[in-house]
Design a protein around this motif. Structure first.
Motif, PDB file in Angstrom:
ATOM      1  N   ILE A   1       0.836  -1.204   0.000  1.00  0.00           N
ATOM      2  CA  ILE A   1       0.000   0.000   0.000  1.00  0.00           C
ATOM      3  C   ILE A   1       0.871   1.254   0.000  1.00  0.00           C
ATOM      4  O   ILE A   1       0.654   2.181  -0.792  1.00  0.00           O
ATOM      5  CB  ILE A   1      -0.951  -0.004   1.214  1.00  0.00           C
ATOM      6  CG1 ILE A   1      -1.986  -1.132   1.077  1.00  0.00           C
ATOM      7  CG2 ILE A   1      -1.655   1.349   1.352  1.00  0.00           C
ATOM      8  CD1 ILE A   1      -2.825  -1.342   2.320  1.00  0.00           C
ATOM      9  N   ARG A   2       1.873   1.294   0.866  1.00  0.00           N
ATOM     10  CA  ARG A   2       2.758   2.463   0.908  1.00  0.00           C
ATOM     11  C   ARG A   2       3.465   2.664  -0.416  1.00  0.00           C
ATOM     12  O   ARG A   2       3.585   3.786  -0.926  1.00  0.00           O
ATOM     13  CB  ARG A   2       3.786   2.301   2.036  1.00  0.00           C
ATOM     14  CG  ARG A   2       3.222   2.491   3.433  1.00  0.00           C
ATOM     15  CD  ARG A   2       4.330   2.649   4.456  1.00  0.00           C
ATOM     16  NE  ARG A   2       5.188   1.475   4.510  1.00  0.00           N
ATOM     17  CZ  ARG A   2       5.006   0.436   5.317  1.00  0.00           C
ATOM     18  NH1 ARG A   2       3.970   0.437   6.154  1.00  0.00           N
ATOM     19  NH2 ARG A   2       5.834  -0.589   5.310  1.00  0.00           N
TER      20      ARG A   2
ATOM     21  N   PRO B   1       4.538   8.937  -4.807  1.00  0.00           N
ATOM     22  CA  PRO B   1       4.159   9.918  -5.833  1.00  0.00           C
ATOM     23  C   PRO B   1       4.918   9.768  -7.144  1.00  0.00           C
ATOM     24  O   PRO B   1       4.481  10.292  -8.182  1.00  0.00           O
ATOM     25  CB  PRO B   1       4.462  11.270  -5.171  1.00  0.00           C
ATOM     26  CG  PRO B   1       5.383  10.963  -4.040  1.00  0.00           C
ATOM     27  CD  PRO B   1       5.032   9.590  -3.588  1.00  0.00           C
ATOM     28  N   VAL B   2       6.035   9.048  -7.121  1.00  0.00           N
ATOM     29  CA  VAL B   2       6.782   8.820  -8.360  1.00  0.00           C
ATOM     30  C   VAL B   2       6.019   7.869  -9.281  1.00  0.00           C
ATOM     31  O   VAL B   2       6.135   7.956 -10.506  1.00  0.00           O
ATOM     32  CB  VAL B   2       8.188   8.262  -8.040  1.00  0.00           C
ATOM     33  CG1 VAL B   2       8.924   7.860  -9.315  1.00  0.00           C
ATOM     34  CG2 VAL B   2       9.002   9.294  -7.275  1.00  0.00           C
TER      35      VAL B   2
ATOM     36  N   SER C   1       4.880  -4.657 -15.502  1.00  0.00           N
ATOM     37  CA  SER C   1       6.168  -4.183 -15.013  1.00  0.00           C
ATOM     38  C   SER C   1       6.009  -3.244 -13.821  1.00  0.00           C
ATOM     39  O   SER C   1       6.957  -3.024 -13.059  1.00  0.00           O
ATOM     40  CB  SER C   1       6.941  -3.477 -16.133  1.00  0.00           C
ATOM     41  OG  SER C   1       6.264  -2.291 -16.540  1.00  0.00           O
ATOM     42  N   HIS C   2       4.818  -2.706 -13.649  1.00  0.00           N
ATOM     43  CA  HIS C   2       4.527  -1.852 -12.499  1.00  0.00           C
ATOM     44  C   HIS C   2       4.762  -2.606 -11.188  1.00  0.00           C
ATOM     45  O   HIS C   2       5.190  -2.020 -10.186  1.00  0.00           O
ATOM     46  CB  HIS C   2       3.070  -1.367 -12.594  1.00  0.00           C
ATOM     47  CG  HIS C   2       2.603  -0.576 -11.425  1.00  0.00           C
ATOM     48  ND1 HIS C   2       1.807  -1.118 -10.424  1.00  0.00           N
ATOM     49  CD2 HIS C   2       2.799   0.726 -11.068  1.00  0.00           C
ATOM     50  CE1 HIS C   2       1.540  -0.188  -9.531  1.00  0.00           C
ATOM     51  NE2 HIS C   2       2.117   0.931  -9.882  1.00  0.00           N
ATOM     52  N   ALA C   3       4.490  -3.906 -11.194  1.00  0.00           N
ATOM     53  CA  ALA C   3       4.689  -4.712  -9.983  1.00  0.00           C
ATOM     54  C   ALA C   3       6.160  -4.740  -9.584  1.00  0.00           C
ATOM     55  O   ALA C   3       6.488  -4.789  -8.389  1.00  0.00           O
ATOM     56  CB  ALA C   3       4.173  -6.132 -10.199  1.00  0.00           C
TER      57      ALA C   3
ATOM     58  N   ALA D   1      10.321  -2.989  -5.758  1.00  0.00           N
ATOM     59  CA  ALA D   1      11.568  -2.287  -5.493  1.00  0.00           C
ATOM     60  C   ALA D   1      11.413  -1.264  -4.362  1.00  0.00           C
ATOM     61  O   ALA D   1      12.348  -1.025  -3.589  1.00  0.00           O
ATOM     62  CB  ALA D   1      12.065  -1.594  -6.752  1.00  0.00           C
ATOM     63  N   ARG D   2      10.207  -0.684  -4.253  1.00  0.00           N
ATOM     64  CA  ARG D   2       9.967   0.336  -3.238  1.00  0.00           C
ATOM     65  C   ARG D   2       9.570  -0.262  -1.899  1.00  0.00           C
ATOM     66  O   ARG D   2       9.663   0.407  -0.864  1.00  0.00           O
ATOM     67  CB  ARG D   2       8.886   1.303  -3.718  1.00  0.00           C
ATOM     68  CG  ARG D   2       9.432   2.308  -4.726  1.00  0.00           C
ATOM     69  CD  ARG D   2       8.359   2.962  -5.576  1.00  0.00           C
ATOM     70  NE  ARG D   2       8.969   3.987  -6.443  1.00  0.00           N
ATOM     71  CZ  ARG D   2       9.637   3.710  -7.551  1.00  0.00           C
ATOM     72  NH1 ARG D   2       9.795   2.457  -7.939  1.00  0.00           N
ATOM     73  NH2 ARG D   2      10.170   4.693  -8.262  1.00  0.00           N
TER      74      ARG D   2
END
Length: 206
Positions: A178-179, A184-185, A194-196, A201-202
């Motif tokens: 969730i975080r 915001p990036v 690829s968003h996953a 990574a975050r």
């Protein structure tokens, strides 16, 4: 979590990847519960919104309330809610499908031009199963389910919540997702798997 496990949270049963977060502050309103339960629900939403690094508001300038939670004993009660048919297209058909499926919860999301969540309508039928769930647990579960557009099968095998000393808490890895989704990036809506990888990574640097 592995990148594949993160991707599975947003990969729908038809194989399509879709992740969306709220693009505006949440302005919730709850129908069909008494004041103590109302406070528990709002507290849960505030906690999850704070976790996401997002915001809440008293009202939405366009909709008044953009997160509506309806509690009922029978799905047929929804048909009698004033103007609900103006918010939910095909309300009669939806009620018929929910009754036929013997469902006890359902969510409808609306999106803005950028694909971000604009509104969410949560419907809960307090059957024997849901009535046994503590109010705090039910509230936290609904807040988690509403903060992002998860896959329709994201939590069918495993709840986003866990028990700690008998109290329901958010699983840490789900909190990290969730975080990350509210970084915001990252885009407010993504339909590329690829968003996953970017989410994953975050998650390790929260």
């Amino acid at each position: 979590m592995t990148p594949e496990e993160v991707a599975a949270l947003f990969t729908r049963s038809d194989g399509r990847y879709l992740c969306a977060r709220w693009g505006r502050p949440l302005a919730p309103v709850v129908f069909g519960v008494e004041e103590p339960t109302l406070e528990v629900l709002k507290g849960a939403f505030e906690a999850v919104v704070t976790l996401a690094g997002h915001r809440m508001a008293e009202t939405d300038p366009e909709l008044g309330a953009n997160l509506m939670v309806f509690f009922c004993r029978d799905w047929a009660e929804l048909v009698a809610v004033p103007d609900l048919d103006r918010l939910i297209d095909g309300l009669d058909g939806l009620v018929a499908r929910l009754r036929a499926a013997d469902a006890n919860q359902y969510r409808v999301f609306r999106f803005d031009e950028a694909g971000a969540i604009r509104a969410c309508f949560v419907f809960l039928r307090m059957d024997a199963d849901l009535s046994q769930v503590p109010a705090a647990t039910l509230a936290l579960s609904q807040a988690v389910h509403s903060i992002l557009l998860w896959s329709d099968s994201a939590f069918t095998d495993r709840s986003p919540l866990a028990l700690a000393n008998g109290v329901a808490v958010l699983r840490p890895e789900i909190g990290a997702v969730i975080r990350a989704a509210y970084d915001p990036v990252l885009p407010a809506m993504a339909d590329d798997p690829s968003h996953a990888l970017r989410l994953h990574a975050r998650m390790g640097v929260q």
